[in-house]
Design a protein around this motif. Structure first.
Motif, PDB file in Angstrom:
ATOM      1  N   ALA A  11      41.248  42.298  37.787  1.00 54.77           N
ATOM      2  CA  ALA A  11      40.274  41.647  36.783  1.00 54.77           C
ATOM      3  C   ALA A  11      40.867  40.424  36.278  1.00 54.77           C
ATOM      4  O   ALA A  11      41.849  40.217  36.226  1.00 54.77           O
ATOM      5  N   ILE A  12      40.024  39.784  35.426  1.00 49.98           N
ATOM      6  CA  ILE A  12      40.153  38.618  34.663  1.00 49.98           C
ATOM      7  C   ILE A  12      41.423  38.693  33.718  1.00 49.98           C
ATOM      8  O   ILE A  12      42.430  37.915  34.002  1.00 49.98           O
ATOM      9  N   ALA A  13      41.741  39.849  33.128  1.00 50.97           N
ATOM     10  CA  ALA A  13      42.720  40.026  32.204  1.00 50.97           C
ATOM     11  C   ALA A  13      44.153  40.182  32.866  1.00 50.97           C
ATOM     12  O   ALA A  13      45.090  39.419  32.591  1.00 50.97           O
ATOM     13  N   GLU A  17      47.214  37.279  33.323  1.00 48.58           N
ATOM     14  CA  GLU A  17      48.641  37.714  32.862  1.00 48.58           C
ATOM     15  C   GLU A  17      49.467  37.467  34.075  1.00 48.58           C
ATOM     16  O   GLU A  17      50.582  36.536  33.844  1.00 48.58           O
ATOM     17  N   LEU A  18      49.005  37.497  35.270  1.00 48.99           N
ATOM     18  CA  LEU A  18      49.810  37.168  36.529  1.00 48.99           C
ATOM     19  C   LEU A  18      50.215  35.750  36.470  1.00 48.99           C
ATOM     20  O   LEU A  18      51.040  35.178  37.101  1.00 48.99           O
ATOM     21  N   ALA A  19      48.972  34.869  36.133  1.00 43.47           N
ATOM     22  CA  ALA A  19      49.182  33.403  36.190  1.00 43.47           C
ATOM     23  C   ALA A  19      49.743  32.777  35.097  1.00 43.47           C
ATOM     24  O   ALA A  19      50.012  31.481  35.101  1.00 43.47           O
ATOM     25  N   GLN A  24      40.286  32.763  29.029  1.00 41.10           N
ATOM     26  CA  GLN A  24      39.439  31.668  28.894  1.00 41.10           C
ATOM     27  C   GLN A  24      39.630  30.740  30.081  1.00 41.10           C
ATOM     28  O   GLN A  24      38.702  29.715  30.392  1.00 41.10           O
ATOM     29  N   THR A  25      40.855  30.208  30.054  1.00 41.48           N
ATOM     30  CA  THR A  25      41.342  29.265  30.934  1.00 41.48           C
ATOM     31  C   THR A  25      40.749  29.452  32.353  1.00 41.48           C
ATOM     32  O   THR A  25      40.245  28.758  33.136  1.00 41.48           O
ATOM     33  N   LEU A  26      40.858  30.550  32.671  1.00 44.52           N
ATOM     34  CA  LEU A  26      40.467  31.168  33.995  1.00 44.52           C
ATOM     35  C   LEU A  26      38.886  30.990  34.142  1.00 44.52           C
ATOM     36  O   LEU A  26      38.522  30.523  35.299  1.00 44.52           O
ATOM     37  N   ARG A  27      38.257  31.152  32.944  1.00 43.18           N
ATOM     38  CA  ARG A  27      36.592  31.163  33.253  1.00 43.18           C
ATOM     39  C   ARG A  27      36.234  29.695  33.241  1.00 43.18           C
ATOM     40  O   ARG A  27      35.461  29.389  33.876  1.00 43.18           O
ATOM     41  N   GLN A  28      37.135  28.828  32.499  1.00 41.84           N
ATOM     42  CA  GLN A  28      36.780  27.353  32.656  1.00 41.84           C
ATOM     43  C   GLN A  28      37.310  26.910  33.956  1.00 41.84           C
ATOM     44  O   GLN A  28      36.264  26.026  34.622  1.00 41.84           O
TER      45      GLN A  28
END
Length: 139
Positions: A11-13, A17-19, A24-28
């Motif tokens: 999931a995005i959270a 964390e892994l990245a 919000q950066t991942l969404r962008q």
């Protein structure tokens, strides 16, 4: 092994964390097409290990001062190279299988004039050792 790398697990959270990034950066990045995770039936993003690796690469390239558009192009080219390498492996395997199925069959090569030369398997084209001297026309 590739299936595990491509499996949409995070999931995005967890992916953020892994990245080492904010969600919000991942969404962008998803909006601008840098890293495009798969979606669940409920439209939630799911990131694979390959996506995580790409996110880390985006961070590394960004730290080197490369623009997001430059990073997008680099990732696009890296993905294309990876895809082409896979295709080359497939074709090499198919060629090897074909040569094993038909020992002694003919192989073809291109001649110096673009003509097709038929060869026995294992044979090589004779190389011409002619020297060509070019002299421009005098005016």
């Amino acid at each position: 092994m590739d299936d595990m790398i491509e499996a949409p697990l995070f999931a995005i959270a967890a992916a953020a964390e892994l990245a080492g990034m904010h969600p919000q950066t991942l969404r962008q990045y998803d909006r601008i097409g840098l890293v495009s995770p798969t979606r669940t039936a409920g439209k939630s993003r799911r990131y694979s290990m390959r996506d995580i690796v790409q996110l880390r690469e985006v961070a590394r390239l960004g730290a080197e001062g490369i623009s997001l558009e430059g990073i997008r192009r680099i990732l696009e080219l890296e993905n294309e190279v990876s895809s082409l390498r896979g295709r080359v492996r497939e074709l090499e395997s198919a060629l090897a299988d074909e040569l094993l199925r038909r020992p002694g069959s003919r192989v073809f090569a291109a001649g110096t004039e673009g003509d097709v030369i038929s060869l026995r398997a294992g044979a090589r084209v004779r190389k011409q050792n002619a020297v060509v001297v070019w002299r421009p026309l005098e005016r």
